[in-house]
Design a protein around this motif. Structure first.
Motif, PDB file in Angstrom:
ATOM      1  N   GLN A 146     -29.676 -29.363 -16.576  1.00  0.00           N
ATOM      2  CA  GLN A 146     -29.370 -28.625 -15.357  1.00  0.00           C
ATOM      3  C   GLN A 146     -27.882 -28.325 -15.309  1.00  0.00           C
ATOM      4  N   GLU A 163     -28.895 -33.799  -9.157  1.00  0.00           N
ATOM      5  CA  GLU A 163     -28.774 -33.141 -10.456  1.00  0.00           C
ATOM      6  C   GLU A 163     -28.202 -34.066 -11.524  1.00  0.00           C
ATOM      7  N   TYR A 177     -30.843 -36.281 -12.750  1.00  0.00           N
ATOM      8  CA  TYR A 177     -31.661 -35.463 -13.645  1.00  0.00           C
ATOM      9  C   TYR A 177     -31.021 -35.379 -15.030  1.00  0.00           C
ATOM     10  N   PHE A 203     -35.668 -39.577 -13.194  1.00  0.00           N
ATOM     11  CA  PHE A 203     -36.415 -38.432 -12.664  1.00  0.00           C
ATOM     12  C   PHE A 203     -37.051 -38.788 -11.318  1.00  0.00           C
ATOM     13  N   THR A 237     -34.323 -38.459  -8.826  1.00  0.00           N
ATOM     14  CA  THR A 237     -34.050 -37.038  -8.593  1.00  0.00           C
ATOM     15  C   THR A 237     -35.032 -36.469  -7.575  1.00  0.00           C
ATOM     16  N   ALA A 285     -37.423 -31.428 -12.582  1.00  0.00           N
ATOM     17  CA  ALA A 285     -37.534 -32.886 -12.665  1.00  0.00           C
ATOM     18  C   ALA A 285     -38.995 -33.306 -12.846  1.00  0.00           C
ATOM     19  N   ASN A 319     -39.936 -32.420 -16.529  1.00  0.00           N
ATOM     20  CA  ASN A 319     -39.409 -33.330 -17.548  1.00  0.00           C
ATOM     21  C   ASN A 319     -39.930 -34.754 -17.381  1.00  0.00           C
ATOM     22  N   ARG A 320     -40.253 -35.144 -16.157  1.00  0.00           N
ATOM     23  CA  ARG A 320     -40.908 -36.439 -15.998  1.00  0.00           C
ATOM     24  C   ARG A 320     -42.297 -36.385 -16.632  1.00  0.00           C
TER      25      ARG A 320
END
Length: 514
Positions: A4, A430, A433, A452, A455, A465, A468-469
């Motif tokens: 990010q 962020e 993250y 995450f 986040t 988030a 990607n988690r």
């Protein structure tokens, strides 16, 4: 995993809401200065005014010596300053450490007031002032000049009244009216002195003291428009925006030609994201003082946020035409060029800004982000190192350096930088993250998922988030949890192409697995 871009290209003008905390310099030195001031008090003058005038003369003598030191210091540090900027630096950095006032009776019955002061200037304070002077949009040089001119004018008026009173007394005429007028002028002078002290406290970052002194100035003279300006700026720093606006309005009710009050209102509205009001106030400031460079660079900042790039660039160009030593205008124009991917032009402007004032951490950080964009990771890290050496709580520099270390795959250093940011601001979604991404890159999936989670706790609308988690859960073979996260990412942002791709692949994998 996509990092990010949490460090937006900062527009450097003026009124940040936090006082910059600067690393104490090991090489900081203190210079001591002495000043003596004398003033002869007439029998109809108040001792308070006489003492203030003697002290003012003593401070002026010390300030003159300090000015020579500051001018030499800035030259040695390769910082370009004007005479007005030197005066502002002295006002903000010079501390009175001792003062003594004595009264001596003269043979003619008058009383001589003698003031002696000892003052010091700490080079560490100069570093701090240089790192953020005018950063909050306030035209400090203009405020200094207005205060100085006001005090000189009031002193002259008092002296002229004294002479007229003496002349009338010699003729045996009544002087009651003139003595009343003299008392009014004395109060105006005392008020201006309090306002000046408040301004000095404001420059030094002691906003509560500045507020108290400005209020004392107003209590002495309710028509002291500069005192309202200083109190308003102090209230702004204390986060009391409505009260600050009220004081700026009071200032303008007394003096509707005070361009700096409109400028200060403009910045306050900018901070409130009221772009139209900000433009309106900056337009008014410029109409009153069309040769003030900082007003154009401040207005350009608003146009830039409104995505009116052409108007922003015109304002930055005009700001630099009026003052080619306006480091903030170079920085702001550099930000625009960088976001337009005209990196060579952006680099030129950042270099120009730093050639004028190499003590501003924001500009190093912005240039560091440009270097990162160019793939010059080592230079990016060097610039962030410099920014942090000036201000060790400047979070953007840690973020950019963390991003640079991540690109170099120096994951522990990246994690360390992100962790420092989170110590300063534990609600920075962020950065959790970004740190989660780095944990994921190094295979530490447990900590990645924890970051995450944090986040999402702070910002439940953070689609990336969830995505990607989900990807991290997939790596840990938590397929159902991963699919739920991909779905949630798309629920939050249906245009998240990465989450859409991951969900499609996950469905296909699960189908084939059966």
């Amino acid at each position: 995993m996509k990092k990010q871009n949490v460090s937006s290209w900062k527009i450097v003008v003026s009124a940040l809401l936090m006082i910059l905390l600067v690393v104490p310099l090991a090489s900081a030195e203190k210079k001591i200065f002495h000043g003596t001031g004398e003033y002869t008090m007439s029998d109809y003058e108040t001792p308070a005014v006489a003492e203030q005038r003697a002290l003012a003369y003593a401070k002026q003598r010390a300030a003159e010596q300090a000015g020579v030191y500051v001018d030499t210091y800035t030259k040695m540090e390769k910082v370009q300053v004007t005479e007005d900027r030197v005066n502002v630096l002295v006002s903000g950095a010079m501390r009175i450490t001792a003062q003594k006032v004595e009264r001596k009776s003269l043979s003619d019955g008058d009383i001589r007031i003698v003031a002696n002061i000892t003052a010091e200037v700490d080079s560490g304070d100069l570093e701090r002032l240089l790192s953020h002077i005018s950063k909050d949009g306030m035209d400090n040089e203009s405020t200094y000049r207005q205060l100085k001119e006001k005090i000189v004018r009031e002193e002259t008026e008092i002296e002229n009244l004294k002479k007229r009173i003496v002349e009338l007394k010699q003729k045996g005429a009544l002087t009651n009216d003139l003595q009343i007028e003299s008392k009014v002028k004395e109060n105006e002078f005392l008020s201006s002195q309090k306002a000046k002290q408040g301004y000095e406290m404001w420059l030094s970052g002691e906003y509560k003291k500045a507020l108290i002194l400005a209020e004392e100035a107003i209590n002495i003279n309710v028509k002291n428009y500069i005192a309202y300006l200083i109190r308003g700026s102090s209230l702004y720093k204390e986060g009391k925006y409505d009260m600050a606006l009220e004081d700026y309005n009071r200032c303008l009710m007394i003096n509707n030609q005070c361009a700096e009050a409109y400028n200060s209102q403009g910045y306050l509205y900018y901070e409130r994201n009221d772009n139209d009001k900000a433009i309106e106030k900056y337009n008014k400031a410029i109409s009153l003082d069309p040769k003030k460079s900082i007003y154009y660079s401040n207005r350009g900042m608003v146009y830039y946020r409104m995505n009116n790039i052409r108007s922003a660039m015109l304002d930055y160009d005009e700001a630099l035409r009026l003052d080619n030593k306006n480091e903030y205008a170079y920085n702001n124009r550099g930000n625009v060029y960088t976001n337009m991917n005209e990196l060579d032009k952006g680099l030129y402007d950042y270099n120009k800004a730093l050639s004028i004032n190499n003590k501003i951490p924001n500009i190093y950080c912005n240039r560091g982000m440009l270097f990162l964009k160019k793939g010059e990771v080592i230079n990016a890290i060097k610039d962030c190192d410099k920014a942090i050496s000036i201000n060790d709580r400047y979070v953007d520099a840690y973020i950019v350096r963390g991003n640079a270390y991540s690109q170099k795959r120096e994951f522990e250093k990246a994690i360390s930088d992100y962790s420092i940011v989170l110590l300063i601001n534990p609600r920075f979604a962020e950065v959790y993250y970004n740190r989660g991404l780095v944990y994921g890159e190094k295979g530490d999936y447990k900590n990645a998922i924890n970051d995450f989670n944090k986040t999402i706790e702070i910002n439940p609308k953070f689609s990336e988030a969830y995505d990607n988690r989900g990807l991290t859960r997939w790596y840990t073979k938590d397929y159902e949890g991963a699919i739920r996260d991909f779905q949630k990412a798309l629920e939050v942002d249906r245009n998240n192409s990465s989450a859409n791709k991951h969900l499609t692949l996950a469905y296909e994998y699960m189908k084939n697995r059966k």
